[in-house]
Design a protein around this motif. Structure first.
Motif, PDB file in Angstrom:
ATOM      1  N   LYS A 170     -49.652 -21.797  57.739  1.00  0.00           N
ATOM      2  CA  LYS A 170     -49.579 -20.569  56.958  1.00  0.00           C
ATOM      3  C   LYS A 170     -48.953 -19.441  57.766  1.00  0.00           C
ATOM      4  N   THR A 171     -49.231 -19.413  59.074  1.00  0.00           N
ATOM      5  CA  THR A 171     -48.620 -18.385  59.913  1.00  0.00           C
ATOM      6  C   THR A 171     -47.100 -18.547  59.942  1.00  0.00           C
ATOM      7  N   ALA A 172     -46.640 -19.782  60.087  1.00  0.00           N
ATOM      8  CA  ALA A 172     -45.208 -20.045  60.086  1.00  0.00           C
ATOM      9  C   ALA A 172     -44.577 -19.657  58.759  1.00  0.00           C
TER      10      ALA A 172
ATOM     11  N   ALA B 179     -41.246 -15.851  55.627  1.00  0.00           N
ATOM     12  CA  ALA B 179     -41.041 -14.915  54.514  1.00  0.00           C
ATOM     13  C   ALA B 179     -40.677 -13.541  55.032  1.00  0.00           C
ATOM     14  N   ALA B 180     -41.309 -13.126  56.145  1.00  0.00           N
ATOM     15  CA  ALA B 180     -41.001 -11.812  56.710  1.00  0.00           C
ATOM     16  C   ALA B 180     -39.575 -11.763  57.236  1.00  0.00           C
ATOM     17  N   ALA B 181     -39.112 -12.901  57.805  1.00  0.00           N
ATOM     18  CA  ALA B 181     -37.753 -12.937  58.353  1.00  0.00           C
ATOM     19  C   ALA B 181     -36.705 -12.809  57.256  1.00  0.00           C
TER      20      ALA B 181
ATOM     21  N   ALA C  51     -37.755  -4.958  61.161  1.00  0.00           N
ATOM     22  CA  ALA C  51     -39.074  -5.514  61.495  1.00  0.00           C
ATOM     23  C   ALA C  51     -39.112  -6.995  61.213  1.00  0.00           C
ATOM     24  N   GLY C  52     -38.614  -7.370  60.018  1.00  0.00           N
ATOM     25  CA  GLY C  52     -38.608  -8.781  59.667  1.00  0.00           C
ATOM     26  C   GLY C  52     -37.709  -9.568  60.586  1.00  0.00           C
ATOM     27  N   ALA C  53     -36.532  -9.004  60.898  1.00  0.00           N
ATOM     28  CA  ALA C  53     -35.605  -9.714  61.775  1.00  0.00           C
ATOM     29  C   ALA C  53     -36.205  -9.906  63.151  1.00  0.00           C
ATOM     30  N   GLY C  54     -36.827  -8.838  63.674  1.00  0.00           N
ATOM     31  CA  GLY C  54     -37.436  -8.942  64.996  1.00  0.00           C
ATOM     32  C   GLY C  54     -38.546  -9.960  65.015  1.00  0.00           C
TER      33      GLY C  54
END
Length: 377
Positions: free
Chosen positions: A250-252, A257-259, A266-269
């Motif tokens: 789930k963390t992955a 999704a954030a990326a 923020a998502g890219a980082g």
């Protein structure tokens, strides 16, 4: 028709020679035999067909009851009525009495259902609501009791009239039965056969008390809200999975999704950071000896402090100790409702087990934590 014909018709119908009922409907349960001035001739024939019972009532009192067959209505065949009438030496004149024919065949495929949702308490999901519906079959087992207690003076008592009463009785007893069963919520739909048998046993005596036999009772479906179904399916999957693997998975997925988020760096980082971490983990898996080949720091150089030891938590479910799990794993257990704010937890350094809501670092599970306002620039 002249006056003599009318007198002849009246005399021919004044005294009944044959008492019978032909049922041309499929929903009549009880029918009162109608005749001129309620007078029956001494020695008249009573014909009771298969699937019928004839009941004699005298001034509101239950008298003689006849099963299928043909009878001569005399003092010998009407002992109870003779007693009520006071016929000590027989009778020669016509007599008055009410005769009811009761349909005793099996009434099948009767529908029932819960008008309102039934609220149940589940240890994992809290208060939940379910609905149920099905079919049942019944027949009249005691015609005399049924006439006295249910039909009364109704001259044509139908299936519809009794069904309203029976449906209310079934809904009430079904609610009591499923409440006392105290099954996990997902097992109600999976055990309809057992629940049907239990409900039939519970309801049977109440049906018999008014002369009705509950022959069959079926629960066809137990339904619940769609969001609750999803939670139950998710819980069943989690229960079969390794929690550590599930947390990593789930963390992955969250980082992936954030990326993909187009909202900024923020998502890219986060995506790049996670990429480095995953790359390191994959490298370690593919070459386990790499760790042993890391260069040793030069003598006299600055050495990093030892890695902090992850805090391990134990938790209790139904009085049984579970764990240990990490902070993230414990948070996942709380999120999928395996544990709640009242669940007991313990970690090294605690004197006693405490409720989750009383452990300072675990209060963040309960929500409501917001950062302070930014200082004025």
């Amino acid at each position: 028709m002249d006056i003599f014909s009318k007198i002849k018709e009246k005399l021919s119908h004044e005294f009944i020679d044959i008492v019978e009922w032909l049922d041309y409907t499929d929903d009549t349960i009880a029918h009162r035999f109608e005749r001129y001035q309620n007078e029956i001739k001494n020695g008249a024939k009573l014909i009771v067909r298969e699937g019928q019972t004839a009941v004699f009532v005298n001034e509101g009192q239950l008298a003689d009851v006849f099963s299928p067959g043909t009878y001569d209505l005399t003092t010998q065949n009407l002992p109870i009525l003779a007693t009520l009438k006071g016929w000590k030496y027989g009778f020669n004149s016509p007599f008055k009495a009410e005769v009811y024919f009761v349909n005793t065949h099996l009434f099948t495929d009767e529908k029932w259902g819960t008008k309102n949702p039934i609220t149940l308490s589940d240890e994992r999901f809290g208060l939940v609501e379910i609905r149920a519906f099905g079919t049942y079959a019944f027949k009249i087992s005691d015609a005399g009791k049924f006439i006295v207690d249910i039909v009364g003076t109704d001259n044509n008592f139908t299936n519809f009239e009794i069904n309203e009463h029976l449906k209310s009785l079934i809904a009430t007893r079904f609610t009591d039965t499923v409440g006392e069963a105290n099954l996990p919520i997902e097992l109600y739909a999976a055990n309809t056969s057992e629940l049907s048998e239990t409900c039939k046993e519970v309801m049977g005596p109440e049906f018999e008390s008014v002369g009705i036999s509950l022959e069959k009772f079926y629960i066809e479906n137990v339904s619940m809200p769609e969001d609750l179904k999803k939670e139950i399916f998710e819980y069943s999957r989690i229960d079969k999975l390794d929690l550590d693997k599930l947390t990593k998975f789930k963390t992955a997925k969250a980082i992936e999704a954030a990326a993909k988020n187009e909202g900024g760096t923020a998502g890219a980082g986060m995506g790049m950071g996670m990429g480095f971490v995953l790359a390191q983990q994959m490298g370690g898996l593919m070459n386990p000896q790499m760790g042993a080949q890391q260069p040793v720091a030069k003598a006299g150089g600055a050495m990093p402090p030892p890695m902090p030891v992850a805090v391990q938590y134990f938790y209790a479910i139904n009085g049984a100790q579970q764990g240990p799990v990490t902070f993230d794993q414990l948070k996942a257990l709380f999120a999928n409702r395996t544990i709640n704010r009242e669940s007991l937890v313990w970690k090294q350094g605690m004197a006693n087990w405490s409720a989750l809501q009383e452990v300072e670092e675990l209060k963040s599970f309960l929500g409501g934590s917001t950062p302070p306002p930014l200082p004025n620039s």
